[in-house]
Design a protein around this motif. Structure first.
Motif, PDB file in Angstrom:
ATOM      1  N   ALA C  47      74.045 -15.888  64.981  1.00  0.00           N
ATOM      2  CA  ALA C  47      75.083 -15.361  65.864  1.00  0.00           C
ATOM      3  C   ALA C  47      75.435 -13.918  65.499  1.00  0.00           C
ATOM      4  CB  ALA C  47      76.316 -16.255  65.781  1.00  0.00           C
ATOM      5  N   TYR C  48      75.629 -13.674  64.190  1.00  0.00           N
ATOM      6  CA  TYR C  48      76.009 -12.320  63.767  1.00  0.00           C
ATOM      7  C   TYR C  48      74.899 -11.311  64.070  1.00  0.00           C
ATOM      8  CZ  TYR C  48      80.439 -13.187  61.379  1.00  0.00           C
ATOM      9  OH  TYR C  48      81.738 -13.460  61.103  1.00  0.00           O
ATOM     10  N   TRP C  51      74.716 -10.497  67.625  1.00  0.00           N
ATOM     11  CA  TRP C  51      75.830  -9.603  67.995  1.00  0.00           C
ATOM     12  C   TRP C  51      75.468  -8.162  67.680  1.00  0.00           C
ATOM     13  CZ3 TRP C  51      78.939  -6.173  65.333  1.00  0.00           C
ATOM     14  CH2 TRP C  51      80.084  -5.728  66.036  1.00  0.00           C
ATOM     15  N   THR C  52      74.964  -7.934  66.462  1.00  0.00           N
ATOM     16  CA  THR C  52      74.599  -6.582  66.061  1.00  0.00           C
ATOM     17  C   THR C  52      73.518  -6.018  66.967  1.00  0.00           C
ATOM     18  OG1 THR C  52      75.138  -7.069  63.783  1.00  0.00           O
ATOM     19  CG2 THR C  52      73.694  -5.191  64.164  1.00  0.00           C
ATOM     20  N   ALA C  54      72.622  -7.003  69.966  1.00  0.00           N
ATOM     21  CA  ALA C  54      73.060  -6.865  71.364  1.00  0.00           C
ATOM     22  C   ALA C  54      73.959  -5.658  71.542  1.00  0.00           C
ATOM     23  CB  ALA C  54      73.772  -8.128  71.817  1.00  0.00           C
ATOM     24  N   THR C  55      74.779  -5.361  70.540  1.00  0.00           N
ATOM     25  CA  THR C  55      75.659  -4.197  70.687  1.00  0.00           C
ATOM     26  C   THR C  55      74.901  -2.898  70.440  1.00  0.00           C
ATOM     27  OG1 THR C  55      76.374  -4.633  68.431  1.00  0.00           O
ATOM     28  CG2 THR C  55      77.855  -5.350  70.185  1.00  0.00           C
ATOM     29  N   TRP C 117      79.846  -7.803  58.218  1.00  0.00           N
ATOM     30  CA  TRP C 117      80.477  -7.839  59.537  1.00  0.00           C
ATOM     31  C   TRP C 117      82.006  -7.868  59.485  1.00  0.00           C
ATOM     32  CZ3 TRP C 117      75.764 -10.668  58.978  1.00  0.00           C
ATOM     33  CH2 TRP C 117      74.710 -10.159  59.741  1.00  0.00           C
ATOM     34  N   GLY C 124      81.073 -11.315  71.490  1.00  0.00           N
ATOM     35  CA  GLY C 124      79.796 -10.771  71.930  1.00  0.00           C
ATOM     36  C   GLY C 124      79.818 -10.421  73.411  1.00  0.00           C
ATOM     37  N   LEU C 212      76.554 -16.440  71.475  1.00  0.00           N
ATOM     38  CA  LEU C 212      77.116 -15.097  71.636  1.00  0.00           C
ATOM     39  C   LEU C 212      78.057 -14.985  72.837  1.00  0.00           C
ATOM     40  CD1 LEU C 212      76.901 -12.594  69.960  1.00  0.00           C
ATOM     41  CD2 LEU C 212      74.987 -11.839  71.358  1.00  0.00           C
ATOM     42  N   THR C 216      83.764 -16.870  70.050  1.00  0.00           N
ATOM     43  CA  THR C 216      83.868 -15.791  69.089  1.00  0.00           C
ATOM     44  C   THR C 216      83.069 -16.166  67.852  1.00  0.00           C
ATOM     45  OG1 THR C 216      85.815 -16.756  68.094  1.00  0.00           O
ATOM     46  CG2 THR C 216      86.166 -15.143  69.855  1.00  0.00           C
ATOM     47  N   ILE C 217      82.567 -15.130  67.194  1.00  0.00           N
ATOM     48  CA  ILE C 217      81.739 -15.347  66.015  1.00  0.00           C
ATOM     49  C   ILE C 217      82.604 -15.150  64.788  1.00  0.00           C
ATOM     50  CG2 ILE C 217      79.758 -14.432  64.764  1.00  0.00           C
ATOM     51  CD1 ILE C 217      78.921 -13.468  67.688  1.00  0.00           C
TER      52      ILE C 217
END
Lengths: 233, 252, 620
Positions: C47-48, C51-52, C54-55, C117, C124, C212, C216-217
């Motif tokens: 998940a983390y 997130w990284t 995808a952002t 993080w 996400g 995501l 929330t992660i």
């Protein structure tokens, strides 16, 4: 082809092999005879890397393979057919064969699924049957076929006819002879002298972890004293 | 009256008949061997007799009492001792403690939370160990003994509750030949002295023929012979099973 | 009716997520026989990382899906790396040490995630093109959830094709059944294991990455998920992928509808289902019994010898130090000492069933917490004196332990451990959800000792007196006939039955005694802290207990005492010096497992033996 030199092996703390020396030449069928618990299975397992060799050498094609992992030994061309068959019960006949598959070798007979089905016609009729739903005799055939899929140079057969009906014992004898004609080298362990006599060229007799007799099958058959001493009751 | 009487014992595993219609008796003070090729059903038979497996059919009587289907620990309390093919001792205990544990169980004192085991039935345990020649090793851990010694500890454990019937599954497997004879002589002597019936399986035919008063032969789950050593030795069916005898070798 | 349909779809979507994680866990267990607690951490990392990525990547579909796939693959590589660097070295160690090592990884990953993080929850991006909702029976249903519903069965089919239509899959299935035979046919286990870890971790990472747009992660998602994944794997049958889907479906739907029907006891319901399945079908819905799975997950133990003179001296000095502590220590140090004294009893009680009993409990905190709640309720609701609370605590916990022992029947090994986990989760959810009685998340406050025991030194002496007596009684029981009966059942169960021991009954009694002792520790803890919270019965506390016992060494009577002191003391120090104490602790645990697979006390005993020149045959 295969030579065991002063091999000692333990099972837990039990000293099972107390210095085994034996040799198998290319193209031969050699039988290891002895009563239950004499050390036959352990000898084959030690050669295959399934039981650690405590001291001594296992020489295959000139290289000491004692201490190597079982899968490495399988890949240099030693096939192993265990006493209890150890078919993968959840895998079909075809899948069991697939697990054993290895590339062909120049100096060993090459097997394909179709050739094996020629050798074991029963199996051809049950390609998709799970191994767990086969009779003992069929499992034994499959176990041998599965090992042959690795195109081995040498096959170790551990009591191939134990617990099988007499008719299947005969069939097994024909099979082993056919393998020999193909040029396969065979080392088998047996308690069944009649079967051994049909298939083997030479014999070793093992008792209490040590060799007691070594010679041709004919010599053993001629030596009633040795047979009675080590094999009969 | 015989100590053990077995009637028409049957057991199958997933359609494979492991034992069928096996009947025999064992008399007090006698050594009775059960022999047969691998897979003949010897260990299955023992597991049925001491309640580890449920039998499909048949009856087992101990000194006339029906013990069919009782759990292992009840059968033990009724006087059936057992040694195992693959030695079963308590590896985390010393030799003496193994025997003490059996003595404690025999006296029904294993629920106690306070007394120290070190002080309980020690002399009795050492006495039993002396009978099997293990007294000097009493303080060693059972987990590090030589295999033959483990077998002797098992024997001392099996004797601790003075059983009427002792079942021994390959008592000498893994022992040196000299040790085998010594152990079997010991057992035979104890059987006579204690009027204890002994039923044992054994692969060492020298040991069997030297010590058995009577021999049962199993083949593929069926009893094919039951008689004195001399009778069994000359029985044609037995010779057919134990290949290597001349008749079959020539027939093959 | 429409609502029911939508709720059903919600359940299906959750089932997919759960299945992804659980199938990976199941595959890894099936082949390597390792119960991988770090699996949840891989889920969280998925998940983390997603997130990284995808952002950072472009906002379009390519960026989003690239991030999901990239994160899954990256997690797969991490899983393979874990196998190669750590687990491969300990395949021959007892199973408990493999577990311990994966616990260490959990701690390390949790803190690394915190480091990278940060502590805040992350939100996400939504999935491009799937931001909307569709009309189903007049209700709005998110498109992304529909996609998830499809992904579960899709992955199931892909896995099926992989396992049943490729040679690699055939090899994996063969190795799952009989590793030795597969090796004799030329199958290289090491490569297979690494590959299996890669695949399993990819599935965990994918499961996490797909969350995501959904939730929330945060740093807690790993542990919560691994526990649920365990339930799924055990209910479905260890090693069975279709079983995992079936169980994920069952659990997720139970969750979806349970919330409507019994909002208070959904969690209880889920673990209840697991308990029932394990009791009725001990190998899970579609599972088969595993060959060669040891009944005991502890290494063969060594002989217990009488304490050596040196150990007696250490004990005597320790006792004097205990008595003198209030005169030497400040108030803060004294409270730490009090806490350690209580946790020593907690650890010793767990050791009683794990060491001599050979039974691993993943949920021993249940009894600790039950004791704490019992004491607190007696004190706060009945306004009874502390003494009554301290009396009721072990009784209630002991009865619960006896009840659990009765239910668990003849389960052993990993399955028993899973049932202990389920039972602890049931207790936790009752404490959490039955707010009228337990105060829920707010706990029960104001559970203070009476004036005579209120000063730090007074309560210290009380805690030490009770804890020490209980620990000594447990020690005595181990050396008494009961301890021998228990060890006999662990060393050789068949043999034990064959000398008249009722192994199951002996284990049940041991469970009740251990639970009662943990309950006393919980009662002491309640009055020590002045409050009780659901965390007292939570899994992290159970894990604390496990770590104490394993650090000290399962085969040593003094092990739990040493383990509790080292673990609590180390934790306390680490918390003071670094924010990243989990990282330090995790690294320490992994290093300890790799260096001393017998625990600290076991290692020390062997060292002492060697120095004396005695044969290194027994540890104490």
């Amino acid at each position: 082809m295969l030579r065991l030199e002063a091999v000692h092996a333990y099972y837990g703390r039990a000293h099972i092999l107390a210095g085994i020396d034996l040799a198998v030449e290319r193209g031969e069928a050699v039988v290891l005879l002895g009563r239950n618990g004499a050390g036959k299975t352990t000898t084959l397992k030690a050669a295959m890397g399934l039981v650690p060799v405590a001291t001594g050498r296992v020489v295959f094609l000139g290289a000491d393979i004692a201490g190597r992992a079982a899968h490495e030994i399988a890949r240099i061309g030693i096939g192993y057919v265990p006493e209890d068959r150890r078919i993968f019960a959840g895998l079909t006949v075809m899948e069991n064969l697939a697990v054993g598959r290895q590339p062909p070798r120049r100096d060993a007979p090459t097997w394909t699924v179709e050739r094996l089905f020629g050798l074991f016609p029963n199996l051809a009729a049950m390609r998709d049957r799970p191994g767990g739903r086969m009779s003992g005799g069929e499992q034994q055939m499959l176990s041998i076929a599965r090992t042959l899929m690795g195109n081995p140079r040498l096959v170790l057969l551990d009591e191939p006819v134990e617990g099988l009906a007499p008719a299947i014992v005969e069939e097994m004898a024909r099979t082993v002879l056919a393998l020999k004609r193909e040029g396969l080298t065979v080392l088998l362990s047996e308690q069944n002298l009649a079967f051994a006599r049909l298939v083997a060229d030479r014999a070793y007799v093992i008792e209490k972890g040590q060799l007691r007799f070594s010679g041709t099958m004919a010599a053993l058959m001629a030596d009633a004293a040795a047979r009675t001493r080590y094999l009969s009751i | 009256m015989s100590v053990l009487a077995v009637r028409d014992l049957a057991k199958s595993f997933g359609g494979v008949q492991a034992l069928a219609g096996v009947s025999f008796e064992v008399a007090a003070g006698k050594m009775q061997a059960m022999i047969g090729p691998n897979g003949a059903g010897k260990t299955t038979c023992f597991n049925l007799l001491d309640g580890q497996l449920r039998l499909d059919a048949g009856r087992v009587y101990l000194a006339g009492t029906d013990i069919t289907g009782l759990p292992t620990r009840r059968i033990w309390r009724l006087g059936v001792g057992r040694t195992f093919q693959i030695a079963g001792v308590f590896a985390s205990m010393t030799v003496a403690e193994n025997v003490q544990t059996v003595l404690l169980s025999h006296r029904r004192r294993l629920a106690a939370f306070w007394p120290r085991v070190a002080d309980l039935y020690r002399d009795e345990a050492l006495d039993l160990l002396a009978q099997v020649g293990m007294a000097e090793q009493a303080e060693r851990s059972c987990g590090v003994l030589a295999y033959g010694d483990v077998k002797r500890v098992e024997l001392a454990m099996a004797l601790a509750h003075s059983p009427r019937l002792l079942l021994m599954d390959e008592p000498t497997a893994g022992m040196a030949p000299g040790e085998r004879m010594a152990l079997m002589s010991l057992v035979a002597g104890l059987a006579r002295a204690r009027e204890m019936a002994v039923l044992f399986t054994e692969h060492d035919m020298d040991a069997v023929f030297a010590h058995a008063d009577r021999i049962l032969v199993l083949d593929r789950g069926r009893l094919i012979a039951d008689g004195s050593p001399a009778e069994v030795r000359t029985d044609a069916r037995v010779r057919a099973v134990y290949l290597g005898s001349d008749a079959v070798a020539e027939a093959g | 009716m429409e609502f029911v349909a939508v709720q059903f779809l919600n359940g299906l979507a959750s089932a997919s997520s759960l299945f992804l994680v659980a199938s990976g866990l199941s595959i890894i267990f099936g082949v390597t026989r390792i119960v991988n607690f770090a699996h949840g951490s891989f889920y969280m990392l998925g998940a983390y990382m997603a997130w990284t990525l995808a952002t950072r990547l472009s906002a379009g579909p390519l960026g989003f899906w690239g991030a999901i796939i990239g994160a899954a693959l990256a997690v797969g590589v991490l899983g393979a790396a874990l196998e190669v660097t750590i687990l491969r070295r300990i395949y021959r160690a007892p199973e408990m040490f493999q577990l311990l090592a994966t616990f260490g990884v959990v701690l390390v990953v949790e803190d690394l995630a915190l480091l990278i993080w940060g502590p805040a929850d992350l939100l996400g991006p939504r999935a491009p093109g799937l931001r909307g909702a569709v009309d189903i029976f007049g209700q709005r249903f998110p498109e992304y959830e529909l996609l998830l519903i499809a992904i579960g069965p899709l992955v199931l089919v892909l896995l099926w094709l992989l396992f049943y239509r490729t040679r690699w899959g055939t090899l994996v299935r063969a190795a799952t059944e009989d590793r030795e035979m597969a090796a004799a046919l030329g199958v290289d286990q090491r490569r297979l294991f690494t590959a299996v870890f890669f695949l399993g971790s990819v599935l965990a990472g994918l499961g996490g990455a797909l969350q995501l747009p959904r939730e929330t992660i945060n740093l807690n998602m790993g542990f919560a998920t691994v526990v649920e994944a365990f339930v799924v794997v055990v209910v479905g049958g260890l090693g069975s992928v279709p079983g995992a889907y079936l169980a994920a479906f069952l659990i997720a739907e139970l969750h979806a509808f349970g919330i409507l029907v019994f909002p208070k006891i959904t969690l209880v319901l889920i673990f209840l289902v697991m308990a029932v399945v394990l009791i009725v079908r001990p190998h899970g819905l579609l599972g088969r019994p595993f060959v060669g799975l040891p009944a005991s997950v502890v290494s063969p133990a060594a002989v217990l010898r009488p304490s050596s003179p040196a150990a007696r001296w250490v004990g005597a000095i320790g006792f004097v130090a205990l008595l003198a502590a209030p005169f030497a220590l400040g108030d803060y140090a004294l409270t730490v000492a009090t806490e350690i004294a209580i946790l020593v009893l907690f650890a010793a009680s767990l050791h009683f069933i794990m060491g001599p009993g050979g039974m691993v409990s993943f949920g021993h905190a249940a009894y600790f917490g039950l004791g704490a709640y019992a004491a607190a309720l007696v004190a706060s609701r009945l306004a009874a004196p502390m003494v009554a609370g301290l009396f009721v605590a072990p009784v209630v916990a002991g009865l619960a332990g006896a009840a659990f022992g009765w239910f668990s029947g003849r389960l052993s090994g990993v399955y028993l451990a899973m049932l202990t986990l389920a039972f602890a989760q049931i207790c936790w959810s009752v404490a959490f959800q039955w707010a009228e009685l337990t105060g829920g998340d707010n706990g029960i406050l104001g559970v203070w000792p009476p004036a005579w025991a209120a000063p730090a030194a007074a309560y210290y002496y009380l805690a030490v007196a009770l804890s020490l007596s209980a620990v000594l009684l447990l020690r005595r029981a181990i050396r008494a006939p009961f301890g021998y009966a228990l060890r006999a059942g662990r060393d050789a169960p068949l043999r034990a039955e064959a000398i008249g021991i009722d192994v199951a009954a002996t284990r049940r009694i041991a469970f009740a005694v251990a639970a009662g002792s943990a309950g006393l520790a919980g009662g002491l803890f309640a009055f020590f802290k002045g409050s009780v919270f659901p965390t007292y019965l939570s899994i992290p506390r159970s894990v604390d207990g496990l770590l104490m016992v394993l650090l000290g060494g399962v085969n040593s009577v003094s092990g739990p005492v040493i383990g509790a002191i080292v673990y609590t003391g180390l934790g306390e120090q680490l918390v003071r010096f670094t924010d990243y104490w989990r990282l330090a602790m995790g690294v320490a645990i992994i290093a300890l497992v790799l260096a001393f697979p017998e625990g600290i006390a076991g290692f020390a005993a062997r060292l002492a033996d060697r120095r004396r020149g005695a044969p290194a045959e027994d540890a104490r």
